[in-house]
Write a protein that holds these residues in place. Sequence first.
Motif, short mmCIF file in Angstrom:
data_model
loop_
_atom_site.label_atom_id
_atom_site.label_comp_id
_atom_site.label_asym_id
_atom_site.label_seq_id
_atom_site.Cartn_x
_atom_site.Cartn_y
_atom_site.Cartn_z
N PHE A 162 22.19 1.79 38.44
CA PHE A 162 21.78 1.57 39.83
C PHE A 162 21.22 0.15 39.92
N VAL A 163 22.01 -0.76 40.41
CA VAL A 163 21.51 -2.13 40.60
C VAL A 163 21.67 -2.48 42.06
N SER A 164 20.96 -3.51 42.48
CA SER A 164 21.01 -3.88 43.89
C SER A 164 22.45 -4.19 44.29
N GLY A 165 22.92 -3.48 45.29
CA GLY A 165 24.27 -3.74 45.80
C GLY A 165 25.36 -2.96 45.11
N LYS A 166 25.02 -2.29 44.01
CA LYS A 166 26.06 -1.55 43.29
C LYS A 166 25.48 -0.31 42.64
N THR A 167 26.16 0.80 42.86
CA THR A 167 25.81 2.06 42.19
C THR A 167 27.03 2.48 41.38
N ARG A 168 26.83 2.81 40.13
CA ARG A 168 27.98 3.19 39.29
C ARG A 168 27.60 4.38 38.43
N ILE A 169 28.43 5.39 38.46
CA ILE A 169 28.18 6.58 37.63
C ILE A 169 29.48 6.95 36.92
N VAL A 170 29.36 7.33 35.66
CA VAL A 170 30.53 7.79 34.91
C VAL A 170 30.32 9.25 34.53
N TRP A 171 31.32 10.07 34.82
CA TRP A 171 31.27 11.49 34.47
C TRP A 171 32.39 11.79 33.46
N ARG A 172 32.16 12.91 32.75
CA ARG A 172 33.23 13.42 31.88
C ARG A 172 33.56 14.82 32.35
N LYS A 173 34.84 15.10 32.46
CA LYS A 173 35.25 16.49 32.71
C LYS A 173 36.26 16.84 31.63
N TYR A 174 35.86 17.67 30.72
CA TYR A 174 36.63 17.93 29.51
C TYR A 174 37.01 16.59 28.88
N LYS A 175 38.36 16.27 28.81
CA LYS A 175 38.71 15.00 28.16
C LYS A 175 39.02 13.90 29.17
N SER A 176 38.74 14.16 30.43
CA SER A 176 38.99 13.14 31.46
C SER A 176 37.69 12.41 31.78
N MET A 177 37.83 11.14 32.11
CA MET A 177 36.66 10.36 32.51
C MET A 177 36.80 9.99 33.98
N ILE A 178 35.72 10.15 34.70
CA ILE A 178 35.71 9.81 36.14
C ILE A 178 34.63 8.75 36.35
N GLU A 179 35.01 7.70 37.02
CA GLU A 179 34.02 6.66 37.31
C GLU A 179 33.92 6.48 38.82
N GLY A 180 32.70 6.51 39.33
CA GLY A 180 32.48 6.29 40.76
C GLY A 180 31.63 5.05 40.96
N GLN A 181 32.03 4.23 41.90
CA GLN A 181 31.25 3.02 42.19
C GLN A 181 31.05 2.89 43.69
N ARG A 182 29.89 2.41 44.09
CA ARG A 182 29.65 2.10 45.49
C ARG A 182 29.16 0.66 45.56
N TRP A 183 29.83 -0.15 46.35
CA TRP A 183 29.46 -1.55 46.51
C TRP A 183 28.96 -1.77 47.93
N GLY A 184 27.84 -2.39 48.08
CA GLY A 184 27.30 -2.70 49.40
C GLY A 184 27.88 -3.99 49.96
N LEU A 185 27.48 -4.34 51.17
CA LEU A 185 27.90 -5.56 51.85
C LEU A 185 29.42 -5.74 51.83
N ALA A 186 30.12 -4.61 52.03
CA ALA A 186 31.58 -4.63 51.92
C ALA A 186 32.22 -5.50 53.00
N ASN A 187 31.69 -5.44 54.23
CA ASN A 187 32.33 -6.20 55.31
C ASN A 187 32.26 -7.69 55.04
N GLN A 188 31.16 -8.14 54.45
CA GLN A 188 31.02 -9.55 54.11
C GLN A 188 31.96 -9.89 52.94
N LEU A 189 32.07 -8.96 51.99
CA LEU A 189 32.94 -9.17 50.82
C LEU A 189 34.40 -9.25 51.26
N MET A 190 34.77 -8.40 52.20
CA MET A 190 36.17 -8.35 52.65
C MET A 190 36.57 -9.58 53.47
#
Lengths: 130, 262
Positions: B164-192
């Motif tokens: 959890f850092v300013s402007g970015k949230t990132r979590i990694v999960w495991r489901k059996y042998k699969s890996m799932i990564e979720g990210q949320r980036w702020g200030l998207a409209n400015q980035l785009m």
Amino acid sequence: MDRLKRAFRGGKRQLTAAEMGKARPVRKPELEWATEEDGSVRIQAPIPGPKGVMMRYLAEKMKSPSYRVVELEPIGAMVWHLSDGQHSVAAIAKQLQKQFGMNRLESEASLNAFLQMLGQRGLIELKISQ
Amino acid sequence: MAFAWEGIALELSDDWAPTAITGKRSAGYVKLGDGSHRAVQIRWQERKGSVDLESRLRAYLKLLDRDSRRQKVPLSYELEASDQGIGYRYQGAFSGRGIASADIDPDRIIFAEISSTRSERLSNQHRKVLSTIRPASDEDRERWTVLGLDLWLPLHSEPLKREFVSGKTRIVWRKYKSMIEGQRWGLANQLMQRHPLEEWAASVTGLKVISSTPDVVHLETRQFLGARAMAIVKHQPDRNQLTVIKVNSRWENMRPEESWIG
């Protein structure tokens, strides 16, 4: 107050979250700055002259600039405009949350880091009401 | 703002943010703060056999009493029957109101409370916050919501890493042998404004774009021995954020879908 200012500019004591939230950033009055068409801000910050006769002589010979330009992109520019001594850090953070869809932690952390950077470059001061 | 973690969800105002997250599904703890003295704390533990909720609650209050006495303030408390379990309120060095429940989640005992300074009355906050606690899963998916990242993932996804850092949230999960990564980036409209979505999505995920619409990009790259890396990147302009889901898996049923993004 001096003690708190020192803390803000890299001294030993850190401001508490509550102190920081109530503090009001204010731009240094001697700075020249202008808002550009794209919303960014260009600040001309004077560079303190070198110490010593020889260093001053060399600086003059080498035509070293007497000011540096700091450019703030539109979000930083918004914070700069609000740094008028009237808005508290907490109020500016709220404004960032509202305008840019940031969450509280995000806006506070980014704003504190940004204000610290401006403070370290001598562009703003913090007014702290006791 | 919603918060959902390990199958427990609640609704809070935007000022609240997690300050501590520990444990796992079988037993864990979450603390959220609103920037003042108020805190919401949730503890959970898997239930094994019959549960004497009241004796567990009294044991917990005894611990609070011990901590309060260290600050020279004895703790007083009351228990009351509640729709979801046993309600409690206490006042000592701090004041708090909460609920101990074996009904919110049939598999776990949940203690949830809101606490603050000794002088603050919490009845309004208590109603507003604790009445919203509910299970965060449906038949085959579970909701994970933290600091703007809002995902519905397959059941039994286990969080491995979080950042959890300013402007970015990132979590990694495991489901059996699969890996799932979720990210949320702020200030998207400015980035785009600076980077096209496709280009940004390919750069962040390291995968090849296979299809895209103005707000959603699907990406995929085949890897060694049939494994695949698949991703969806969604621009959510109304929330000024970008959500990224990336899955590394051999199984087609683990392909990320847009409906995973809340």
